[in-house]
Design a protein around this motif. Sequence first.
Motif: not given
Length: 183
Positions: A36-50, A59-62, A64-66, A141-146
């Motif tokens: 996900l390295r290049a793709w994750i920049v400025n993305k909003k992420v949810i971590e379930l069962f964190a 994700a933030l280290s790579h 991610a925005k939130k 999750l947005k369309k084309n979200g992962i």
Amino acid sequence: MRVISGLYKGRKLKFIKDKEIRPTKGIVREAIFDTLRAWIVNKKVIELFAGCGMLGIEALSHGAKKIIFVEREKKCVEIIKENIKNLKLEKKCEILKGDSEYEIEKLENLKYDLIISDPPYNFPVSKLERIMEKIVKLDILKKNGILVIEHEFKKEVPIVEGFELIKKKKYGKTGLTYLRRIK
């Protein structure tokens, strides 16, 4: 445990030494973020069962925005808070304390780019399927979200309507299944 790579590479993360809590191994975290390295920049992420929040912090280290961490265990929530504070990430993080299956209902229509889910290996497939169905129904999750699911490799991950399989990988006993939201 340490952050594997990215902006916070090498920074220590607290975790709980408990046989009931299985932190994601470094090789698995590295594999997820290599994908996900290049793709994750400025993305909003949810971590379930964190758990202790390691995947969300990676994700933030790579870039991610939130991140929203969803975790029901009080001791894990406290560790997530400590890790966030130690890395000064409070403005980029939110924690929902409770069961992932029900807490995601609070996120209806918020449109996130990535959901990372690491349920316990003994988590029933039927419940995982319900969570996936809710993700689609609630339009989280947005369309084309992962959606990335970490699981015991021998356990088959269901592919519910609204998702397509991108890839599956094996790392010892651990499997990673990557799904894309298609509608």
